[in-house]
Every structure is written in C-alpha cells, then in structure tokens.
Motif scaffolding. Structure first.
Motif, PDB file in Angstrom:
ATOM      1  N   VAL A  67      -5.611   2.078  -4.994  1.00  0.00           N
ATOM      2  CA  VAL A  67      -5.835   3.436  -4.203  1.00  0.00           C
ATOM      3  C   VAL A  67      -5.154   4.606  -4.627  1.00  0.00           C
ATOM      4  CG1 VAL A  67      -5.506   4.348  -1.727  1.00  0.00           C
ATOM      5  CG2 VAL A  67      -6.430   2.075  -2.037  1.00  0.00           C
ATOM      6  N   SER A  68      -4.133   4.223  -5.280  1.00  0.00           N
ATOM      7  CA  SER A  68      -3.003   5.339  -5.355  1.00  0.00           C
ATOM      8  C   SER A  68      -3.277   5.957  -6.710  1.00  0.00           C
ATOM      9  CB  SER A  68      -1.346   5.163  -5.069  1.00  0.00           C
ATOM     10  OG  SER A  68      -1.180   3.968  -6.069  1.00  0.00           O
ATOM     11  N   ARG A  69      -3.408   5.107  -7.544  1.00  0.00           N
ATOM     12  CA  ARG A  69      -3.436   5.346  -9.152  1.00  0.00           C
ATOM     13  C   ARG A  69      -4.717   5.483  -9.851  1.00  0.00           C
ATOM     14  NH1 ARG A  69       0.556   8.323  -9.719  1.00  0.00           N
ATOM     15  NH2 ARG A  69       0.410   8.341 -11.795  1.00  0.00           N
ATOM     16  N   GLY A  70      -5.559   4.730  -9.580  1.00  0.00           N
ATOM     17  CA  GLY A  70      -6.920   4.447 -10.260  1.00  0.00           C
ATOM     18  C   GLY A  70      -7.305   2.874 -10.598  1.00  0.00           C
ATOM     19  N   ARG A  71      -8.388   2.916 -11.224  1.00  0.00           N
ATOM     20  CA  ARG A  71      -9.018   1.679 -11.669  1.00  0.00           C
ATOM     21  C   ARG A  71      -8.506   1.013 -12.821  1.00  0.00           C
ATOM     22  NH1 ARG A  71     -15.164   1.946 -14.235  1.00  0.00           N
ATOM     23  NH2 ARG A  71     -13.698   2.954 -15.960  1.00  0.00           N
ATOM     24  N   ASN A  72      -8.078   1.961 -13.938  1.00  0.00           N
ATOM     25  CA  ASN A  72      -7.299   1.126 -14.946  1.00  0.00           C
ATOM     26  C   ASN A  72      -5.976   0.651 -14.770  1.00  0.00           C
ATOM     27  OD1 ASN A  72      -9.449   1.868 -16.731  1.00  0.00           O
ATOM     28  ND2 ASN A  72      -8.624   3.654 -17.401  1.00  0.00           N
ATOM     29  N   GLN A 121       9.856   3.827  -9.060  1.00  0.00           N
ATOM     30  CA  GLN A 121       8.939   4.841  -9.825  1.00  0.00           C
ATOM     31  C   GLN A 121       8.147   5.439  -9.187  1.00  0.00           C
ATOM     32  OE1 GLN A 121       9.916   5.357 -13.147  1.00  0.00           O
ATOM     33  NE2 GLN A 121      11.622   4.131 -12.184  1.00  0.00           N
ATOM     34  N   ALA A 122       7.074   4.733  -8.212  1.00  0.00           N
ATOM     35  CA  ALA A 122       6.105   5.439  -7.418  1.00  0.00           C
ATOM     36  C   ALA A 122       6.722   6.401  -6.381  1.00  0.00           C
ATOM     37  CB  ALA A 122       5.334   4.127  -6.528  1.00  0.00           C
ATOM     38  N   LEU A 123       7.664   6.374  -6.005  1.00  0.00           N
ATOM     39  CA  LEU A 123       8.418   7.245  -5.022  1.00  0.00           C
ATOM     40  C   LEU A 123       8.737   8.564  -5.532  1.00  0.00           C
ATOM     41  CD1 LEU A 123      10.771   5.194  -2.584  1.00  0.00           C
ATOM     42  CD2 LEU A 123       8.541   5.981  -2.060  1.00  0.00           C
ATOM     43  N   ARG A 124       8.962   8.330  -6.934  1.00  0.00           N
ATOM     44  CA  ARG A 124       9.675   9.348  -7.554  1.00  0.00           C
ATOM     45  C   ARG A 124       8.261  10.407  -8.199  1.00  0.00           C
ATOM     46  NH1 ARG A 124      13.161   7.437 -12.388  1.00  0.00           N
ATOM     47  NH2 ARG A 124      13.124   9.739 -12.759  1.00  0.00           N
ATOM     48  N   MET A 150       3.425   5.829  -0.124  1.00  0.00           N
ATOM     49  CA  MET A 150       3.130   4.435   0.387  1.00  0.00           C
ATOM     50  C   MET A 150       3.057   3.043  -0.454  1.00  0.00           C
ATOM     51  SD  MET A 150       0.080   5.300   3.478  1.00  0.00           S
ATOM     52  CE  MET A 150      -0.989   6.256   2.098  1.00  0.00           C
ATOM     53  N   THR A 151       2.572   3.537  -1.686  1.00  0.00           N
ATOM     54  CA  THR A 151       2.661   2.440  -2.766  1.00  0.00           C
ATOM     55  C   THR A 151       4.066   1.910  -2.950  1.00  0.00           C
ATOM     56  OG1 THR A 151       0.473   3.108  -3.782  1.00  0.00           O
ATOM     57  CG2 THR A 151       2.072   1.659  -4.975  1.00  0.00           C
ATOM     58  N   GLY A 206       6.766   2.432  -1.079  1.00  0.00           N
ATOM     59  CA  GLY A 206       7.076   1.799   0.087  1.00  0.00           C
ATOM     60  C   GLY A 206       6.955   0.346   0.217  1.00  0.00           C
ATOM     61  N   LEU A 207       5.657   0.028  -0.178  1.00  0.00           N
ATOM     62  CA  LEU A 207       5.226  -1.361  -0.262  1.00  0.00           C
ATOM     63  C   LEU A 207       5.746  -2.308  -1.334  1.00  0.00           C
ATOM     64  CD1 LEU A 207       3.074  -3.433   0.429  1.00  0.00           C
ATOM     65  CD2 LEU A 207       1.583  -2.427  -1.255  1.00  0.00           C
ATOM     66  N   PHE A 208       5.992  -1.682  -2.559  1.00  0.00           N
ATOM     67  CA  PHE A 208       6.626  -2.449  -3.323  1.00  0.00           C
ATOM     68  C   PHE A 208       8.173  -2.737  -3.287  1.00  0.00           C
ATOM     69  CE2 PHE A 208       3.049  -1.586  -6.309  1.00  0.00           C
ATOM     70  CZ  PHE A 208       3.021  -3.016  -7.042  1.00  0.00           C
ATOM     71  N   ILE A 209       8.731  -1.652  -2.509  1.00  0.00           N
ATOM     72  CA  ILE A 209      10.154  -1.921  -2.351  1.00  0.00           C
ATOM     73  C   ILE A 209      10.288  -2.960  -1.007  1.00  0.00           C
ATOM     74  CG2 ILE A 209      12.083  -0.823  -0.925  1.00  0.00           C
ATOM     75  CD1 ILE A 209      11.243   1.863  -2.716  1.00  0.00           C
ATOM     76  N   ALA A 210       9.365  -2.709   0.065  1.00  0.00           N
ATOM     77  CA  ALA A 210       9.463  -3.799   1.070  1.00  0.00           C
ATOM     78  C   ALA A 210       9.101  -5.221   0.501  1.00  0.00           C
ATOM     79  CB  ALA A 210       8.471  -3.688   1.962  1.00  0.00           C
ATOM     80  N   LEU A 211       8.232  -5.384  -0.286  1.00  0.00           N
ATOM     81  CA  LEU A 211       8.022  -6.802  -1.073  1.00  0.00           C
ATOM     82  C   LEU A 211       9.100  -7.072  -1.774  1.00  0.00           C
ATOM     83  CD1 LEU A 211       4.407  -6.363  -2.334  1.00  0.00           C
ATOM     84  CD2 LEU A 211       5.249  -7.602  -0.404  1.00  0.00           C
TER      85      LEU A 211
END
Length: 210
Positions: free
Chosen positions: A32-37, A89-92, A192-193, A195-200
């Motif tokens: 959703v956030s980055r793309g297919r590849n 990395q995603a949060l930044r 959101m991505t 946050g999800l990885f940090i929560a995991l």
C-alpha cells in the motif's frame, strides 16, 4: 513422499501463510505504501527466509537455540531490533510519490526490500521454533530419511508462503497505486507502515515465547 502426506501438509501450510503475522502484515503495508516491486521484494525475501529455518531444523541448530535461554533471547532481540529499524526508516520517509518509486534509488526497488524481508524472517526466533515443532509433525516413520522429509516440507512451505505473500503484495499494490496518486496521503501511508513494523518489533521483544 506419499499423497496422504501432501494432502495433509499443503492445506496446513497455506492456512499458516495466510494467518496474520509479521511477514504478511509487512507485505500488505509495503504494498500500500511503497508499491509492487518493494512489496514483492519483501514478500519473496520473507518466504526465502523459510529456507534458512528449514536448514536449521534439519541440522538441529534450532533445538540447540531453544535449549539455550541466552542464545534464544539474543536472537529474539536481534529480530525485534531489525523490525524496529525498518519501521524507523519508514517513519523518516517523506512519502512515496509515483515519481520517487519510478526513479532508480538504493532505497526503492525489488532487491533492497528482498534483503529486508529475508533478514527479518531469517532472524525471527519464533519462526525458527515454529519450523522445529511444525515440520516433524508430517514426517512418516520408516519412509526415506527424516532429514530429507523435513527439507522437502520446508521447501514446500517456502513455496506456499511465496505464493500467498506474492498475492498479498500484488493486491495491496493495486490499492496503493490509487492512494499514491493522492500525494498528501503518501506521508501518512509511510507513517502507518513504520508504526506497524515498530509495533511488531516491540511485540517480538516483549513476547514470552519460551
């Protein structure tokens, strides 16, 4: 390998791959956030990590890790730290615009996210212990060697995971492509991505697995 073994194992493998967990949730979020590849890279990397756990189960190293609280805890914290690092990395990130995703960059594309997925799965002690407990359930005594059966089941599970995670990646990427056309949403998608990885990662770090 008998037909009965396959009919018993394959549905179980697909159901377990579909069940929500760090790998498929990560694939969904990245699609959703980055793309297919990027999502496909992470998906196939995470699936390939199952081969590492298969090898460990065959060699019995997972059993040694399970028997050593210190080694197990170290691996648990390493896996948690890596998931949290991915989240940071995603949060930044400043957003994943279509222009950014189409531009060549070390931060985008299949290969970097394949590596992330591979490492995230390979150092997850929960997956290591799962393989150690799950794969032998399908071994048939008196048939060809136990190690060969476990290796075969591990390879089949890897294939099932690759198919499931790949389907999730492609489906999420379609939705993400529509959302990324709205530039103001891209930053929030990355937030959101992350946050999800940090929560995991925090969940893994605080889990009482043993």
């Amino acid at each position: 390998m008998t037909l009965g073994q396959l009919l018993f194992f394959l549905p179980s493998a697909f159901l377990l791959a579909v069940a929500p967990g760090p790998d498929n949730l990560g694939v969904l979020a990245l699609g959703v956030s980055r793309g297919r590849n990027e999502a496909l890279g992470f998906a196939l990397g995470a699936a390939s990590g199952c081969l590492n756990h298969t090898l460990l189960a065959v060699l019995g190293i997972s059993a040694l890790i399970a028997a050593s609280p210190l080694a197990f805890q170290a691996l648990q914290y390493a896996g948690a730290a890596y998931l949290i690092w991915i989240g940071l990395q995603a949060l930044r990130s400043r957003g994943a615009s279509l222009a950014k995703l189409n531009a060549p960059s070390a931060a985008n594309g299949f290969a970097p996210y394949f590596k992330r997925g591979l490492i995230a799965n390979a150092i997850n002690p929960k997956v290591a212990l799962f393989f150690l407990a799950f794969l032998p359930q399908f071994v048939r005594p008196g048939a060809w060697s136990t190690a060969a059966q476990i290796a075969t089941f591990g390879a089949l599970f890897t294939l099932a995971a690759a198919l499931v995670f790949g389907a999730i990646a492609l489906s999420a990427a379609r939705l993400g492509r529509w959302l990324r056309g709205r530039e103001r949403l891209t930053v929030w998608l990355d937030r959101m991505t992350g946050g999800l990885f940090i929560a995991l990662g925090l969940k893994l770090a605080t889990a009482h697995i043993r």
